[in-house]
Scaffold this motif. Structure first.
Motif, PDB file in Angstrom:
ATOM      1  N   HIS A  85      22.178  12.998 -58.630  1.00  0.00           N
ATOM      2  CA  HIS A  85      21.369  12.737 -57.433  1.00  0.00           C
ATOM      3  C   HIS A  85      20.279  13.800 -57.426  1.00  0.00           C
ATOM      4  O   HIS A  85      20.593  14.994 -57.405  1.00  0.00           O
ATOM      5  N   PRO A  86      18.996  13.422 -57.461  1.00  0.00           N
ATOM      6  CA  PRO A  86      17.922  14.417 -57.612  1.00  0.00           C
ATOM      7  C   PRO A  86      17.987  15.572 -56.620  1.00  0.00           C
ATOM      8  O   PRO A  86      17.669  16.707 -56.968  1.00  0.00           O
ATOM      9  N   SER A  87      18.429  15.305 -55.389  1.00  0.00           N
ATOM     10  CA  SER A  87      18.438  16.378 -54.388  1.00  0.00           C
ATOM     11  C   SER A  87      19.544  17.399 -54.623  1.00  0.00           C
ATOM     12  O   SER A  87      19.488  18.508 -54.100  1.00  0.00           O
ATOM     13  N   ASN A  88      20.570  17.021 -55.417  1.00  0.00           N
ATOM     14  CA  ASN A  88      21.653  17.982 -55.677  1.00  0.00           C
ATOM     15  C   ASN A  88      21.164  19.214 -56.420  1.00  0.00           C
ATOM     16  O   ASN A  88      21.780  20.279 -56.352  1.00  0.00           O
ATOM     17  N   ILE A  89      20.064  19.063 -57.155  1.00  0.00           N
ATOM     18  CA  ILE A  89      19.511  20.200 -57.894  1.00  0.00           C
ATOM     19  C   ILE A  89      19.193  21.355 -56.955  1.00  0.00           C
ATOM     20  O   ILE A  89      19.324  22.528 -57.318  1.00  0.00           O
ATOM     21  N   ILE A  99      14.562  11.149 -70.365  1.00  0.00           N
ATOM     22  CA  ILE A  99      13.803  10.827 -69.158  1.00  0.00           C
ATOM     23  C   ILE A  99      14.396  11.530 -67.942  1.00  0.00           C
ATOM     24  O   ILE A  99      15.611  11.739 -67.849  1.00  0.00           O
ATOM     25  N   PHE A 100      13.544  11.885 -66.994  1.00  0.00           N
ATOM     26  CA  PHE A 100      13.957  12.580 -65.773  1.00  0.00           C
ATOM     27  C   PHE A 100      13.345  11.855 -64.579  1.00  0.00           C
ATOM     28  O   PHE A 100      12.130  11.860 -64.386  1.00  0.00           O
ATOM     29  N   PHE A 101      14.207  11.205 -63.786  1.00  0.00           N
ATOM     30  CA  PHE A 101      13.772  10.547 -62.561  1.00  0.00           C
ATOM     31  C   PHE A 101      13.938  11.515 -61.390  1.00  0.00           C
ATOM     32  O   PHE A 101      15.064  11.800 -60.980  1.00  0.00           O
ATOM     33  N   THR A 102      12.835  11.999 -60.846  1.00  0.00           N
ATOM     34  CA  THR A 102      12.917  12.798 -59.621  1.00  0.00           C
ATOM     35  C   THR A 102      12.917  11.875 -58.400  1.00  0.00           C
ATOM     36  O   THR A 102      13.163  12.324 -57.287  1.00  0.00           O
ATOM     37  N   GLU A 103      12.614  10.624 -58.631  1.00  0.00           N
ATOM     38  CA  GLU A 103      12.652   9.573 -57.606  1.00  0.00           C
ATOM     39  C   GLU A 103      12.985   8.277 -58.328  1.00  0.00           C
ATOM     40  O   GLU A 103      12.817   8.161 -59.540  1.00  0.00           O
ATOM     41  N   TYR A 104      13.520   7.283 -57.587  1.00  0.00           N
ATOM     42  CA  TYR A 104      13.895   5.984 -58.163  1.00  0.00           C
ATOM     43  C   TYR A 104      14.930   6.164 -59.287  1.00  0.00           C
ATOM     44  O   TYR A 104      14.826   5.544 -60.351  1.00  0.00           O
ATOM     45  N   HIS A 105      15.936   7.008 -59.031  1.00  0.00           N
ATOM     46  CA  HIS A 105      16.858   7.335 -60.126  1.00  0.00           C
ATOM     47  C   HIS A 105      17.820   6.195 -60.471  1.00  0.00           C
ATOM     48  O   HIS A 105      18.583   6.315 -61.425  1.00  0.00           O
ATOM     49  N   ILE A 106      17.738   5.067 -59.746  1.00  0.00           N
ATOM     50  CA  ILE A 106      18.446   3.873 -60.196  1.00  0.00           C
ATOM     51  C   ILE A 106      17.887   3.423 -61.547  1.00  0.00           C
ATOM     52  O   ILE A 106      18.523   2.669 -62.291  1.00  0.00           O
ATOM     53  N   GLY A 107      16.694   3.934 -61.882  1.00  0.00           N
ATOM     54  CA  GLY A 107      16.076   3.629 -63.174  1.00  0.00           C
ATOM     55  C   GLY A 107      16.925   4.030 -64.366  1.00  0.00           C
ATOM     56  O   GLY A 107      16.843   3.393 -65.433  1.00  0.00           O
ATOM     57  N   TYR A 108      17.755   5.064 -64.225  1.00  0.00           N
ATOM     58  CA  TYR A 108      18.666   5.429 -65.317  1.00  0.00           C
ATOM     59  C   TYR A 108      19.577   4.246 -65.665  1.00  0.00           C
ATOM     60  O   TYR A 108      19.833   3.950 -66.832  1.00  0.00           O
ATOM     61  N   TRP A 109      20.078   3.590 -64.616  1.00  0.00           N
ATOM     62  CA  TRP A 109      21.005   2.461 -64.783  1.00  0.00           C
ATOM     63  C   TRP A 109      20.298   1.276 -65.434  1.00  0.00           C
ATOM     64  O   TRP A 109      20.818   0.648 -66.350  1.00  0.00           O
ATOM     65  N   VAL A 110      19.085   1.003 -64.963  1.00  0.00           N
ATOM     66  CA  VAL A 110      18.314  -0.116 -65.497  1.00  0.00           C
ATOM     67  C   VAL A 110      18.004   0.100 -66.978  1.00  0.00           C
ATOM     68  O   VAL A 110      18.036  -0.836 -67.781  1.00  0.00           O
ATOM     69  N   LEU A 111      17.713   1.356 -67.343  1.00  0.00           N
ATOM     70  CA  LEU A 111      17.351   1.685 -68.726  1.00  0.00           C
ATOM     71  C   LEU A 111      18.554   2.020 -69.602  1.00  0.00           C
ATOM     72  O   LEU A 111      18.399   2.305 -70.790  1.00  0.00           O
ATOM     73  N   ASP A 112      19.752   2.005 -69.013  1.00  0.00           N
ATOM     74  CA  ASP A 112      20.966   2.363 -69.748  1.00  0.00           C
ATOM     75  C   ASP A 112      20.897   3.801 -70.269  1.00  0.00           C
ATOM     76  O   ASP A 112      21.280   4.093 -71.406  1.00  0.00           O
ATOM     77  N   GLU A 113      20.406   4.696 -69.421  1.00  0.00           N
ATOM     78  CA  GLU A 113      20.329   6.118 -69.751  1.00  0.00           C
ATOM     79  C   GLU A 113      21.138   6.916 -68.725  1.00  0.00           C
ATOM     80  O   GLU A 113      21.611   6.366 -67.724  1.00  0.00           O
ATOM     81  N   THR A 114      21.295   8.208 -68.964  1.00  0.00           N
ATOM     82  CA  THR A 114      21.980   9.085 -68.010  1.00  0.00           C
ATOM     83  C   THR A 114      21.047  10.225 -67.609  1.00  0.00           C
ATOM     84  O   THR A 114      20.114  10.560 -68.349  1.00  0.00           O
ATOM     85  N   PRO A 115      21.278  10.824 -66.452  1.00  0.00           N
ATOM     86  CA  PRO A 115      20.451  11.963 -66.025  1.00  0.00           C
ATOM     87  C   PRO A 115      20.511  13.108 -67.033  1.00  0.00           C
ATOM     88  O   PRO A 115      21.478  13.217 -67.790  1.00  0.00           O
ATOM     89  N   VAL A 138       9.457  10.723 -63.898  1.00  0.00           N
ATOM     90  CA  VAL A 138       9.049   9.772 -62.862  1.00  0.00           C
ATOM     91  C   VAL A 138       9.104  10.449 -61.501  1.00  0.00           C
ATOM     92  O   VAL A 138      10.107  11.105 -61.153  1.00  0.00           O
ATOM     93  N   ALA A 139       8.025  10.323 -60.751  1.00  0.00           N
ATOM     94  CA  ALA A 139       7.947  10.885 -59.395  1.00  0.00           C
ATOM     95  C   ALA A 139       7.415   9.801 -58.453  1.00  0.00           C
ATOM     96  O   ALA A 139       7.203   8.655 -58.856  1.00  0.00           O
ATOM     97  N   ARG A 140       7.192  10.182 -57.227  1.00  0.00           N
ATOM     98  CA  ARG A 140       6.725   9.221 -56.218  1.00  0.00           C
ATOM     99  C   ARG A 140       5.386   9.659 -55.669  1.00  0.00           C
ATOM    100  O   ARG A 140       5.209  10.820 -55.285  1.00  0.00           O
ATOM    101  N   ASN A 141       4.460   8.750 -55.618  1.00  0.00           N
ATOM    102  CA  ASN A 141       3.128   9.042 -55.118  1.00  0.00           C
ATOM    103  C   ASN A 141       3.150   9.295 -53.610  1.00  0.00           C
ATOM    104  O   ASN A 141       3.843   8.599 -52.870  1.00  0.00           O
ATOM    105  N   GLY A 142       2.416  10.320 -53.177  1.00  0.00           N
ATOM    106  CA  GLY A 142       2.319  10.621 -51.754  1.00  0.00           C
ATOM    107  C   GLY A 142       3.492  11.378 -51.192  1.00  0.00           C
ATOM    108  O   GLY A 142       3.628  11.507 -49.971  1.00  0.00           O
ATOM    109  N   LYS A 143       4.344  11.891 -52.065  1.00  0.00           N
ATOM    110  CA  LYS A 143       5.524  12.618 -51.604  1.00  0.00           C
ATOM    111  C   LYS A 143       5.803  13.787 -52.534  1.00  0.00           C
ATOM    112  O   LYS A 143       5.686  13.662 -53.754  1.00  0.00           O
TER     113      LYS A 143
END
Length: 499
Positions: A419-423, A396-412, A456-461
């Motif tokens: 941090h998505p912006s570090n890319i 999974i790749f969170f481009t937004e809401y990357h706390i989701g990795y922690w909730v799902l017990d996954e890693t980036p 995962v991305a964010r609507n309107g952004k």
């Protein structure tokens, strides 16, 4: 209920004789105020994206990976240690992370009170501490636990010591605290440096040069011990270069980025310095006071660090508030005494300050009614949807809401994507120890080689900053060709890769 509680607290405060205040009473009041203001945010998925990154870094450390080895971020390791300790002791608990953050804000404000009592009355010191809680908790993304909260606690404690104590052993302790502050956020080296220059000049002016040098020596030893202790685990793993590049070289490269310029900070710097100068000229603040001089030197050091960074984010100001609120309190204390007829207005304004908290109290109650949980936000709702619908999470790749990795017990998907912006920060890649040397290469590697099944991305952004046209053009086109929109959860967009 909220107004009744606030009114009760205010009545309690009015009934106190300020001169009779002891530190235990002050701490109790500060903890109550801090927890009350910050409590509804204990259940938010995230308040600032940086906090989510710190949580991921802390979890990685708990899992046995030193910072910068499995995941990567720009901050020094003591920031991540806070989160690692909380996670180790309490598990994956937003509540615990934010609760101890509230306590940390209260303790920082207590030290602010202690410093202020050396300069002004207990009444002004008390209200300076109360507003220190307000300003560290409101007006922006300050309700989470930021690196600035952590470094400021250590730094204010160190300042308290050097104001009250003059023996070398206390300067050693202050040095340890300053070292912890620097190893939480590197820019705190600037106020430590200006502080050292002040102590040296003080020794010259008071014919106590040898004592000043001795105290500075032990303060330096304390700082060095802290820095050494953060380096030692990397030395044992023969990866000292990772420690050096990540803690020292990367922040310098970041500060030199094309979107950062000292010129942008000048208006803010001039305003703060201008207010201080006015205070000294009109003798609102006693510049002859050693304590006032120390505060001024610290403020100048922090402002210099802002200039070096090239920007002034809202959460950066957490570092400044404890020191600027004391002279502001002194200035307000010299205004004519408030007439009784205006006191209800003052109380009303005081009650309105935590408006963000009141709104968030309503938000968590509304979320409980609608969704059955106080915990709220797309960083929680999106992972819940993914789990409920058995979507693929291994890549999974969170481009937004990357706390989701922690909730799902996954890693980036990669270290650079923690941090998505570090890319998108090409200037950092040489210090990441990363096989790809540019952000576009990294993004293409994630999308074309790793090929996340869920994104995962964010609507309107835009996925990346709107200035980064190349990044957005690439990923928009790639998503259109290779992904379908599976669901919209709140503002969260869940994409599934086409077979």
């Amino acid at each position: 209920m909220t107004k009744k509680l606030n009114t009760a607290v205010l009545k309690k405060l009015r009934s106190l004789e300020y001169q009779d205040l002891d530190w235990k009473t002050v701490l109790f009041v500060l903890v109550v105020v801090s927890v009350f203001i910050r409590f509804p945010f204990f259940f938010r998925d995230y308040v600032d994206r940086d906090e989510s990154t710190f949580i991921l870094m802390g979890q990685s450390w708990v899992n046995g990976h030193l910072p910068y080895t499995q995941l990567w971020d720009l901050k020094p390791p003591i920031t991540f240690l806070y989160f690692a300790i909380i996670i180790k002791l309490f598990g994956k608990s937003f509540f615990a992370i934010r609760f101890f953050g509230a306590v940390m804000v209260a303790i920082t404000s207590l030290f602010t009170y202690g410093i202020a009592t050396k300069i002004t009355s207990k009444k002004i010191a008390f209200w300076s501490a109360i507003f220190c809680v307000f300003f560290q908790s409101l007006f922006g993304s300050l309700q989470g636990v930021m690196s600035e909260h952590i470094c400021t606690l250590f730094f204010v404690a160190g300042i308290y010591i050097v104001i009250y104590k003059s023996q070398w052993q206390w300067f050693l302790l202050a040095g340890l605290l300053f070292g912890l502050s620097i190893m939480s956020k590197l820019n705190m080296a600037y106020p430590v440096l200006t502080l050292g220059i002040y102590f040296l000049s003080e020794g010259f002016s008071k014919d106590k040069l040898s004592k000043s040098i001795l105290n500075l020596f032990f303060m330096g030893i304390g700082i060095a011990i802290t820095v050494f202790l953060t380096a030692f685990p990397y030395y044992l793993q023969d990866s000292l270069y990772v420690w050096w590049e990540s803690i020292f070289e990367a922040p310098l490269a970041y500060a030199g980025g094309k979107y950062h310029s000292p010129v942008k900070t000048l208006p803010f710097v001039f305003i703060v310095l201008g207010l201080l100068i006015v205070g000294f000229v009109y003798k609102i603040i006693d510049f002859k006071s050693r304590e006032s001089q120390l505060l001024t030197v610290v403020i100048i050091g922090i402002l210099l660090s802002f200039m070096q960074t090239g920007k002034v984010n809202g959460h950066y100001l957490i570092q400044l508030y404890p020191f600027i609120l004391i002279p502001m309190g002194i200035a307000f204390g010299k205004l004519p005494k408030l007439k009784k007829s205006y006191k209800p207005l003052f109380i009303a304004l005081l009650l309105l300050i935590p408006m963000e908290s009141y709104l968030e109290y309503m938000n968590i109650v509304s979320n409980k009614i609608k969704k059955g949980s106080f915990y709220n936000g797309e960083g929680i709702d999106v992972p819940r949807y993914i789990q409920d619908h058995n979507l693929e999470t291994n890549t999974i790749f969170f481009t937004e809401y990357h706390i989701g990795y922690w909730v799902l017990d996954e890693t980036p998907p990669t270290k650079a994507a923690t941090h998505p912006s570090n890319i998108t920060r090409d200037e950092l890649f040489s210090d990441l120890g990363n096989p790809r040397k540019t952000g576009i290469e990294e993004l293409k590697y994630i999308m074309e080689v790793i090929q996340p099944k869920t994104l995962v991305a964010r609507n309107g952004k835009k996925i990346f900053d709107k200035k980064l046209v190349d990044y957005n053009s690439y990923i928009d086109a790639y998503l259109e060709k290779h992904y379908k929109l599976e669901a919209t959860v709140g503002r969260g967009l869940i994409y599934q890769r086409l077979e």
